[in-house]
Design a protein around this motif. Structure first.
Motif, short mmCIF file in Angstrom:
data_model
loop_
_atom_site.label_atom_id
_atom_site.label_comp_id
_atom_site.label_asym_id
_atom_site.label_seq_id
_atom_site.Cartn_x
_atom_site.Cartn_y
_atom_site.Cartn_z
N ILE A 146 -41.70 2.00 3.21
CA ILE A 146 -41.23 2.98 4.20
C ILE A 146 -41.70 4.37 3.77
O ILE A 146 -41.42 4.82 2.65
N LEU A 147 -42.41 5.03 4.67
CA LEU A 147 -42.89 6.40 4.40
C LEU A 147 -42.14 7.37 5.31
O LEU A 147 -42.09 7.17 6.53
N VAL A 148 -41.57 8.40 4.72
CA VAL A 148 -40.87 9.44 5.49
C VAL A 148 -41.66 10.74 5.39
O VAL A 148 -41.91 11.24 4.29
N ASP A 149 -42.05 11.29 6.55
CA ASP A 149 -42.65 12.62 6.62
C ASP A 149 -41.50 13.57 6.98
O ASP A 149 -40.99 13.53 8.11
N PHE A 150 -41.09 14.39 6.01
CA PHE A 150 -39.99 15.33 6.28
C PHE A 150 -40.59 16.70 6.53
O PHE A 150 -41.03 17.39 5.61
N HIS A 151 -40.59 17.07 7.81
CA HIS A 151 -41.27 18.27 8.27
C HIS A 151 -40.27 19.43 8.24
O HIS A 151 -39.49 19.61 9.18
N ALA A 160 -33.40 17.72 -1.44
CA ALA A 160 -32.15 17.00 -1.17
C ALA A 160 -32.45 15.69 -0.44
O ALA A 160 -31.87 14.64 -0.77
N MET A 161 -33.37 15.73 0.52
CA MET A 161 -33.73 14.50 1.25
C MET A 161 -34.39 13.50 0.30
O MET A 161 -34.15 12.28 0.40
N GLY A 162 -35.20 13.99 -0.61
CA GLY A 162 -35.83 13.09 -1.59
C GLY A 162 -34.78 12.31 -2.36
O GLY A 162 -34.84 11.08 -2.49
N TYR A 163 -33.79 13.03 -2.90
CA TYR A 163 -32.73 12.36 -3.67
C TYR A 163 -31.85 11.50 -2.76
O TYR A 163 -31.38 10.44 -3.18
N THR A 170 -40.08 4.19 0.21
CA THR A 170 -41.21 4.23 -0.73
C THR A 170 -41.60 5.67 -1.07
O THR A 170 -41.90 5.98 -2.22
N ALA A 171 -41.60 6.54 -0.05
CA ALA A 171 -42.04 7.92 -0.29
C ALA A 171 -41.40 8.88 0.71
O ALA A 171 -41.22 8.54 1.88
N VAL A 172 -41.06 10.04 0.20
CA VAL A 172 -40.65 11.18 1.03
C VAL A 172 -41.68 12.27 0.78
O VAL A 172 -41.77 12.79 -0.34
N ILE A 173 -42.46 12.59 1.80
CA ILE A 173 -43.49 13.62 1.64
C ILE A 173 -43.21 14.73 2.65
O ILE A 173 -43.03 14.47 3.85
N VAL A 186 -42.22 10.46 -9.15
CA VAL A 186 -41.48 9.29 -8.69
C VAL A 186 -40.04 9.48 -9.16
O VAL A 186 -39.78 9.61 -10.36
N LEU A 187 -39.11 9.53 -8.21
CA LEU A 187 -37.70 9.76 -8.53
C LEU A 187 -37.12 8.51 -9.22
O LEU A 187 -37.71 7.43 -9.18
N PRO A 188 -35.95 8.65 -9.86
CA PRO A 188 -35.42 7.55 -10.69
C PRO A 188 -35.27 6.22 -9.97
O PRO A 188 -35.45 5.15 -10.56
N GLY A 189 -34.96 6.24 -8.68
CA GLY A 189 -34.77 5.00 -7.94
C GLY A 189 -36.05 4.36 -7.43
O GLY A 189 -36.01 3.29 -6.81
N GLY A 190 -37.20 5.03 -7.66
CA GLY A 190 -38.48 4.44 -7.26
C GLY A 190 -39.05 4.99 -5.97
O GLY A 190 -39.88 4.34 -5.33
N THR A 191 -38.64 6.19 -5.58
CA THR A 191 -39.19 6.84 -4.38
C THR A 191 -40.15 7.95 -4.80
O THR A 191 -39.77 8.83 -5.58
N ALA A 192 -41.37 7.90 -4.27
CA ALA A 192 -42.33 8.97 -4.54
C ALA A 192 -41.94 10.19 -3.72
O ALA A 192 -41.54 10.07 -2.55
N TYR A 193 -42.06 11.37 -4.34
CA TYR A 193 -41.62 12.60 -3.67
C TYR A 193 -42.63 13.72 -3.88
O TYR A 193 -43.16 13.91 -4.99
#
Ligand SMILES: [Fe+2]
Ligand SMILES: [Fe+2]
Length: 262
Positions: A146-151, A160-163, A170-173, A186-193
């Motif tokens: 799952i890829l999140v584009d946070f605009h 805050a959204m990353g955490y 999978t990623a918050v970009i 890569v945040l502790p839970g395994g999400t790329a930020y």
């Protein structure tokens, strides 16, 4: 498995740079899936159906942002464009959709979600945190990439959204500021930020616009148009996310920045 994300594409120069460099980047980083934020791709403001079709020759999915509806008629065109994702936290009465699940040619499926922030943003969007919970709850359980584009404008809201999503996507970009940040991790839970991917626009510009026009605005306070800077080299910015397709967890995130003279 790797996926490539490219930040806000600005104008014709941005589009040409994407078409020139994305095929090379796919090969260089062995990326099977490419997502491009195209909210400024039509003359700097919004997108049209024909611009979308052009970019989708080298991108798998396009995301948008606060400029989604800038081009007249795009509200009708988006209904026929199934590989474009507009912010999920806009009204459900708006055309288009805020999430899509797409087949990754290499393996499995990828969900792409677009959200806009609320801090320092003009739009009357719904709470992105509540919305993303609803969107994730509605995804098929088998989709783990799952890829999140946070605009969004504010790095605080983005971090805050990353955490908030750490371990769930999978990623918050981040996108929207047009300036790439150096905080990829890569945040502790395994999400790329990454707070912001940056843009694809003129290297000598202010966020892709002509320097003199922006300086005129800041030094006089007078109303002024901000033409897209179409001269000089183009800088393409984005990020490559490495992930485990069995779990959807990120392994790495690498910010990329390339300059090209068209
Ligand atoms: Fe933008
Ligand atoms: Fe934006």
């Amino acid at each position: 498995m790797n996926l490539l994300f490219i930040g806000d594409v600005v104008g014709k120069g941005g589009r040409e740079a994407v078409k020139r460099l994305v095929p090379e980047l796919r090969r260089e980083f062995n990326c099977s899936f490419v997502v491009v934020n195209a909210e400024n791709s039509a003359a700097g403001n919004g997108i049209t159906g024909s611009v979308a079709s052009d970019l989708l020759k080298c991108a798998d999915v396009l995301t948008l942002g606060d400029h989604t509806w800038d081009q007249k008629g795009f509200d009708a065109e988006i209904r026929n464009l199934d590989r474009i994702i507009r912010p999920a936290n806009y009204s459900k009465r708006q055309p288009g959709r805020g999430v899509g699940v797409f087949r990754n040619p290499a393996s499995g499926e990828v969900a792409v979600i677009s959200l806009v922030g609320k801090v320092f943003m003009k739009d009357s969007a719904y709470d992105p945190f509540e919305t993303v919970d609803e969107v994730l709850a509605a995804l098929p359980p088998a989709v783990n990439t799952i890829l999140v584009d946070f605009h969004a404008e504010a790095t605080s809201e983005k971090e805050a959204m990353g955490y908030y999503l750490d371990g769930r996507v999978t990623a918050v970009i981040g996108t929207h500021t047009h300036v790439q940040t150096a905080d990829g991790c890569v945040l502790p839970g395994g999400t790329a930020y990454l707070s912001d991917a940056g843009m694809v626009g003129a290297a000598r510009s202010v966020l892709g616009r002509e320097v003199d026009a922006v300086l005129h605005k800041f030094t006089t306070g007078m109303p002024v148009r901000f033409p897209v800077e179409e001269n000089g080299p183009i800088r393409l910015c984005g990020a490559v996310v490495g992930y485990d397709s069995a779990t959807g967890r990120a392994k790495s995130i690498t910010a990329i920045s390339r300059e090209v003279t068209l």
